[in-house]
Design a protein around this motif. Structure first.
Motif, PDB file in Angstrom:
ATOM      1  N   PRO A  52       0.590  -1.221  -0.032  1.00  0.00           N
ATOM      2  CA  PRO A  52       0.000   0.031   0.100  1.00  0.00           C
ATOM      3  C   PRO A  52       0.599   1.209   0.102  1.00  0.00           C
ATOM      4  CG  PRO A  52      -0.521  -1.551   1.736  1.00  0.00           C
ATOM      5  CD  PRO A  52       0.722  -1.965   1.261  1.00  0.00           C
ATOM      6  N   TYR A  53       0.520   2.360  -0.792  1.00  0.00           N
ATOM      7  CA  TYR A  53       1.137   3.524  -0.612  1.00  0.00           C
ATOM      8  C   TYR A  53       1.526   4.187   0.479  1.00  0.00           C
ATOM      9  CZ  TYR A  53      -3.259   6.247  -0.219  1.00  0.00           C
ATOM     10  OH  TYR A  53      -4.432   6.525   0.155  1.00  0.00           O
ATOM     11  N   LEU A  54       0.791   4.004   1.552  1.00  0.00           N
ATOM     12  CA  LEU A  54       1.048   4.534   3.032  1.00  0.00           C
ATOM     13  C   LEU A  54       2.204   3.681   3.608  1.00  0.00           C
ATOM     14  CD1 LEU A  54      -2.533   5.213   4.346  1.00  0.00           C
ATOM     15  CD2 LEU A  54      -1.105   6.805   3.317  1.00  0.00           C
ATOM     16  N   GLY A  55       2.192   2.247   3.316  1.00  0.00           N
ATOM     17  CA  GLY A  55       3.212   1.491   3.669  1.00  0.00           C
ATOM     18  C   GLY A  55       4.529   1.864   3.189  1.00  0.00           C
ATOM     19  N   ILE A  56       4.597   2.316   1.875  1.00  0.00           N
ATOM     20  CA  ILE A  56       5.553   2.833   1.265  1.00  0.00           C
ATOM     21  C   ILE A  56       6.022   4.162   1.609  1.00  0.00           C
ATOM     22  CG2 ILE A  56       6.577   3.811  -1.113  1.00  0.00           C
ATOM     23  CD1 ILE A  56       4.655   1.777  -2.373  1.00  0.00           C
ATOM     24  N   ALA A  57       5.218   5.024   2.063  1.00  0.00           N
ATOM     25  CA  ALA A  57       5.348   6.356   2.819  1.00  0.00           C
ATOM     26  C   ALA A  57       6.265   6.048   3.978  1.00  0.00           C
ATOM     27  CB  ALA A  57       4.247   7.327   2.933  1.00  0.00           C
ATOM     28  N   VAL A  58       5.934   5.213   4.769  1.00  0.00           N
ATOM     29  CA  VAL A  58       6.398   4.933   6.159  1.00  0.00           C
ATOM     30  C   VAL A  58       7.736   4.542   6.033  1.00  0.00           C
ATOM     31  CG1 VAL A  58       6.315   3.306   8.319  1.00  0.00           C
ATOM     32  CG2 VAL A  58       4.155   4.511   7.365  1.00  0.00           C
ATOM     33  N   GLY A  59       8.019   3.535   5.102  1.00  0.00           N
ATOM     34  CA  GLY A  59       9.523   2.947   4.937  1.00  0.00           C
ATOM     35  C   GLY A  59      10.287   4.024   4.397  1.00  0.00           C
ATOM     36  N   VAL A  60      10.109   4.912   3.264  1.00  0.00           N
ATOM     37  CA  VAL A  60      10.729   6.037   2.750  1.00  0.00           C
ATOM     38  C   VAL A  60      10.939   7.021   3.631  1.00  0.00           C
ATOM     39  CG1 VAL A  60      10.778   7.354   0.892  1.00  0.00           C
ATOM     40  CG2 VAL A  60      10.115   5.417   0.335  1.00  0.00           C
ATOM     41  N   SER A  61      10.004   7.518   4.497  1.00  0.00           N
ATOM     42  CA  SER A  61      10.190   8.332   5.452  1.00  0.00           C
ATOM     43  C   SER A  61      11.221   8.153   6.334  1.00  0.00           C
ATOM     44  CB  SER A  61       9.003   8.553   6.230  1.00  0.00           C
ATOM     45  OG  SER A  61       8.818   9.401   7.386  1.00  0.00           O
ATOM     46  N   THR A  62      11.155   7.040   6.751  1.00  0.00           N
ATOM     47  CA  THR A  62      12.268   6.448   8.158  1.00  0.00           C
ATOM     48  C   THR A  62      13.717   6.361   7.285  1.00  0.00           C
ATOM     49  OG1 THR A  62      10.678   5.075   8.784  1.00  0.00           O
ATOM     50  CG2 THR A  62      13.058   4.350   9.461  1.00  0.00           C
ATOM     51  N   VAL A  63      13.736   6.053   6.088  1.00  0.00           N
ATOM     52  CA  VAL A  63      15.042   6.048   5.452  1.00  0.00           C
ATOM     53  C   VAL A  63      15.379   7.255   5.201  1.00  0.00           C
ATOM     54  CG1 VAL A  63      16.323   5.610   3.197  1.00  0.00           C
ATOM     55  CG2 VAL A  63      14.891   3.807   4.161  1.00  0.00           C
ATOM     56  N   CYS A  64      14.693   8.282   4.775  1.00  0.00           N
ATOM     57  CA  CYS A  64      15.088   9.582   4.662  1.00  0.00           C
ATOM     58  C   CYS A  64      15.416  10.405   5.992  1.00  0.00           C
ATOM     59  CB  CYS A  64      13.925  10.600   3.970  1.00  0.00           C
ATOM     60  SG  CYS A  64      13.906  10.170   2.183  1.00  0.00           S
ATOM     61  N   ALA A  65      14.771   9.956   7.103  1.00  0.00           N
ATOM     62  CA  ALA A  65      15.022  10.719   8.337  1.00  0.00           C
ATOM     63  C   ALA A  65      16.748  10.443   8.858  1.00  0.00           C
ATOM     64  CB  ALA A  65      14.080  10.128   9.544  1.00  0.00           C
ATOM     65  N   VAL A  66      16.880   8.993   8.669  1.00  0.00           N
ATOM     66  CA  VAL A  66      18.212   8.540   8.917  1.00  0.00           C
ATOM     67  C   VAL A  66      19.277   9.305   7.906  1.00  0.00           C
ATOM     68  CG1 VAL A  66      19.917   6.670   9.101  1.00  0.00           C
ATOM     69  CG2 VAL A  66      17.674   6.557   9.810  1.00  0.00           C
ATOM     70  N   GLY A  67      19.033   9.378   6.818  1.00  0.00           N
ATOM     71  CA  GLY A  67      19.809   9.932   5.913  1.00  0.00           C
ATOM     72  C   GLY A  67      20.003  11.473   5.852  1.00  0.00           C
TER      73      GLY A  67
END
Length: 148
Positions: free
Chosen positions: A44-59
């Motif tokens: 689901p697009y919301l699941g993608i948003a959660v995953g990408v958000s976490t990666v971007c926060a760390v980066g």
């Protein structure tokens, strides 16, 4: 003349934030779009948003800490405040995406573009005043009352 304008711009925290936020938004949008195109039929697009958000926060944390806010203090404590702010942004993203996709009928990538552009405007004040706030200086003066 051009050099002095660039130096002044680079010394302005708001300009640095805009550059870092813009770069982070582009990174987020590219990662989100790529994930949506690759796994959007199964995740689901919301699941993608959660995953990408976490990666971007760390980066992006080191960029905001060092280049934008020039913050000192504990790295882990600073990251935790930053990550809490990112979780707030994630809430904004999830709500915004849901409304724009489900209620307004926009395509997921169009809705995501709208959310990505508006999010950093909201986050700047929270970042400046809370996540990367400067520690208070007491000037070596004791705040305790002298004993009598």
């Amino acid at each position: 003349m051009t050099t002095s304008v660039l130096v002044r711009a680079a010394s302005d925290q708001r300009v640095r934030y805009l550059a870092a936020g813009g770069s982070g938004a582009v990174l987020y949008y590219v990662l989100f779009s790529a994930a949506w195109l690759v796994v959007g039929r199964t995740v689901p697009y919301l699941g993608i948003a959660v995953g990408v958000s976490t990666v971007c926060a760390v980066g992006t944390y080191p960029i905001y800490r060092v280049l934008v806010f020039r913050a000192g203090g504990p790295v882990v404590g600073g990251f935790l405040r930053f990550y809490l702010l990112c979780l707030g942004s994630l809430g904004y993203t999830v709500c915004g995406l849901s409304i724009l996709v489900e209620a307004a009928g926009l395509h997921v990538l169009v809705a995501q573009a709208i959310v990505v552009v508006t999010g950093p405007v909201i986050n700047y004040q929270f970042s400046r005043l809370w996540a990367f706030r400067k520690p208070r200086r007491t000037g070596g003066v004791s705040r305790c009352r002298p004993s009598r």
